[in-house]
Motif scaffolding. Structure first.
Motif, short mmCIF file in Angstrom:
data_model
loop_
_atom_site.label_atom_id
_atom_site.label_comp_id
_atom_site.label_asym_id
_atom_site.label_seq_id
_atom_site.Cartn_x
_atom_site.Cartn_y
_atom_site.Cartn_z
N TRP A 266 0.83 -1.20 0.00
CA TRP A 266 0.00 0.00 0.00
C TRP A 266 0.87 1.25 0.00
N GLU A 267 0.36 2.31 -0.62
CA GLU A 267 1.08 3.58 -0.66
C GLU A 267 0.75 4.45 0.55
N PHE A 268 -0.16 3.98 1.41
CA PHE A 268 -0.45 4.68 2.65
C PHE A 268 -0.85 3.65 3.70
N ASP A 269 -0.75 4.05 4.96
CA ASP A 269 -1.14 3.21 6.08
C ASP A 269 -2.42 3.80 6.66
N PRO A 270 -3.53 3.04 6.70
CA PRO A 270 -4.76 3.58 7.26
C PRO A 270 -4.59 4.17 8.66
N MET A 271 -3.64 3.65 9.42
CA MET A 271 -3.44 4.15 10.78
C MET A 271 -2.80 5.53 10.83
N ASP A 272 -2.42 6.06 9.65
CA ASP A 272 -1.88 7.42 9.56
C ASP A 272 -2.94 8.43 9.12
N LEU A 273 -4.17 7.97 8.88
CA LEU A 273 -5.19 8.86 8.38
C LEU A 273 -5.58 9.93 9.40
N LYS A 274 -5.93 11.10 8.91
CA LYS A 274 -6.40 12.19 9.75
C LYS A 274 -7.92 12.12 9.88
N GLU A 275 -8.42 12.65 10.97
CA GLU A 275 -9.86 12.63 11.19
C GLU A 275 -10.57 13.43 10.10
N PRO A 276 -11.50 12.80 9.36
CA PRO A 276 -12.14 13.51 8.25
C PRO A 276 -13.27 14.43 8.67
N PHE A 277 -13.77 14.24 9.89
CA PHE A 277 -14.93 15.03 10.31
C PHE A 277 -14.64 15.76 11.62
N ALA A 278 -13.61 16.58 11.58
CA ALA A 278 -13.23 17.33 12.77
C ALA A 278 -14.33 18.30 13.20
N ASP A 279 -15.21 18.66 12.26
CA ASP A 279 -16.30 19.59 12.57
C ASP A 279 -17.53 18.87 13.12
N SER A 280 -17.42 17.55 13.32
CA SER A 280 -18.51 16.72 13.88
C SER A 280 -19.73 16.66 12.97
N GLU A 281 -19.55 16.94 11.69
CA GLU A 281 -20.67 16.88 10.76
C GLU A 281 -20.79 15.53 10.08
N GLY A 282 -20.00 14.57 10.51
CA GLY A 282 -20.07 13.22 9.98
C GLY A 282 -19.38 12.29 10.95
N SER A 283 -19.40 10.99 10.65
CA SER A 283 -18.76 10.03 11.54
C SER A 283 -18.30 8.81 10.75
N VAL A 284 -17.34 8.10 11.32
CA VAL A 284 -16.82 6.86 10.74
C VAL A 284 -17.05 5.74 11.74
N HIS A 285 -17.58 4.63 11.25
CA HIS A 285 -17.90 3.49 12.11
C HIS A 285 -17.18 2.23 11.60
N LEU A 286 -16.77 1.40 12.55
CA LEU A 286 -16.15 0.12 12.21
C LEU A 286 -16.85 -0.96 13.03
N TRP A 287 -17.41 -1.95 12.31
CA TRP A 287 -18.12 -3.06 12.94
C TRP A 287 -17.30 -4.34 12.78
N GLN A 288 -17.17 -5.10 13.88
CA GLN A 288 -16.34 -6.30 13.85
C GLN A 288 -16.89 -7.36 14.80
N GLY A 289 -16.94 -8.61 14.32
CA GLY A 289 -17.31 -9.73 15.17
C GLY A 289 -16.08 -10.28 15.87
N ASP A 290 -16.22 -10.66 17.14
CA ASP A 290 -15.04 -11.11 17.86
C ASP A 290 -14.68 -12.58 17.58
N GLU A 291 -15.52 -13.27 16.78
CA GLU A 291 -15.20 -14.63 16.37
C GLU A 291 -14.96 -14.73 14.86
N ASP A 292 -14.63 -13.60 14.25
CA ASP A 292 -14.34 -13.56 12.82
C ASP A 292 -13.03 -14.31 12.56
N GLY A 293 -13.11 -15.40 11.78
CA GLY A 293 -11.91 -16.18 11.47
C GLY A 293 -11.13 -15.66 10.30
N LEU A 294 -11.71 -14.73 9.53
CA LEU A 294 -11.03 -14.18 8.36
C LEU A 294 -10.28 -12.90 8.69
#
Length: 341
Positions: A266-294
């Protein structure tokens, strides 16, 4: 004489080996021998075509407009997220699209994370979705959402990553953590990913040769938990039909190209991303199952510690296919569009 025979045999072997690494050319939709074109499509900046499908309420009266990004081996028909009753209640319009090489979208041999993000942006512009829109990506489609957060954050009203597939070589991971998670995968998947990352030109050969086991995901035998198995059995007929459509132009430009882009460098690392909604006009969500084998939950937990602006939803007992469980699509949509309202 013996040297000449050995030389001829060596040349023959090298020629055979070279041919086995070369995939068949894609069976382009609309070509003389290719699948027919039945989907609505847009023409992109470089002449390629992108097939799409509209769902939910009509675009003209919609309050919210969401672009759906399908996962590995799937297509624009993979839109279970739209079946919730909340769609009519909130006035939600969806558009899903076949990613390059899948379904009826033309392959893109130069595909990158940036190119797919720009494809998505162009789809939004040609369909006149407005200056901002939402995006939801499932599994490998989550990697496209990372690309959107990197390259077109100014166009996003909000974003959701559902069990997004991880690249174990992202530099932001501590080496011991990524190694531990990597070793939890089937040995055959460890080898398939290793080949894809370090020798992408061998990806097709590795997954089609008969000497060693190929990727379990590519061959349809992934590491599923109990919930995954139950959900897979429930939707088996539909998924089989959609998979045939998804890969109708050939496996190389769909699933194997997907692996090369997703697990390559990859040409960038997602963990280096800046907050896209600093003005609180949007949000980013991540959903994950704790038994996900993939997708190892330990790595998702680490990502959200590095990106504290992500709203993290971890589901106990859930696997990789949890978005198909009853009630999940409504919960995911509500969280993205309404937040704590």
């Amino acid at each position: 004489m013996l040297k000449r025979i050995i030389a001829i045999l060596l040349i023959g072997f090298l020629g055979w080996a070279y041919q086995t690494t070369r995939p068949l050319p894609p069976n382009i939709c609309g070509s003389s021998e290719g699948p027919p074109i039945a989907a609505p499509r847009i023409k992109l900046r470089d002449g390629r075509h992108l097939a799409y499908k509209e769902h939910g309420v009509p675009k003209e009266i919609a309050t919210y407009k969401i672009i759906l990004v399908h996962g590995f081996g799937l297509s624009r028909h993979d839109a279970a997220i739209t079946t919730s009753e909340i769609v009519e209640e909130l006035g939600v319009y969806f558009v899903s699209f076949d990613r390059p090489g899948y379904g009826e979208s033309d392959p893109d041999p130069k595909q990158t994370r940036k190119s797919v993000a720009l494809d998505l942006e162009e789809l939004a512009d040609q369909l006149e979705l407005g200056s901002k829109f939402y995006v939801i990506g499932f599994s490998m489609g989550g990697q496209v959402v990372w690309g959107c957060l990197k390259y077109i954050p100014h166009r996003l009203a909000g974003a959701t990553l559902i069990a997004p597939v991880i690249n174990y070589w992202w530099p932001g991971f501590p080496a011991n953590l990524s190694k531990e998670a990597y070793c939890q995968q089937f040995p055959q998947d460890q080898w398939a990913l290793r080949v894809t990352h370090y020798a992408p030109w061998l990806t097709y050969w590795w997954n089609t040769q008969k000497w060693f086991p190929a990727s379990s995901v590519a061959t349809g035998r992934p590491k599923f938990c109990r919930q995954d198995i139950e959900l897979a059995l429930k939707f088996a007929g539909r998924q089989q039909m959609h998979k045939a459509y998804a890969t109708q132009q050939g496996d190389f430009e769909s699933i194997y190209r997907d692996m090369m882009v997703g697990f390559g460098r990859w040409e960038f690392d997602p963990m280096d991303l800046k907050e896209p909604f600093a003005d609180s006009e949007g949000s980013v969500h991540l959903w994950q199952g704790d038994e996900d084998g993939l997708v190892p939950v330990t790595l998702q937990r680490y990502i959200v510690t590095k990106l504290p602006w992500i709203h993290y939803h971890e589901l106990p007992g859930a696997g990789h296919l949890f978005p198909y469980a009853d009630g999940m699509s409504g919960a995911i949509i509500k969280a993205l569009l309404l937040g704590d309202k």
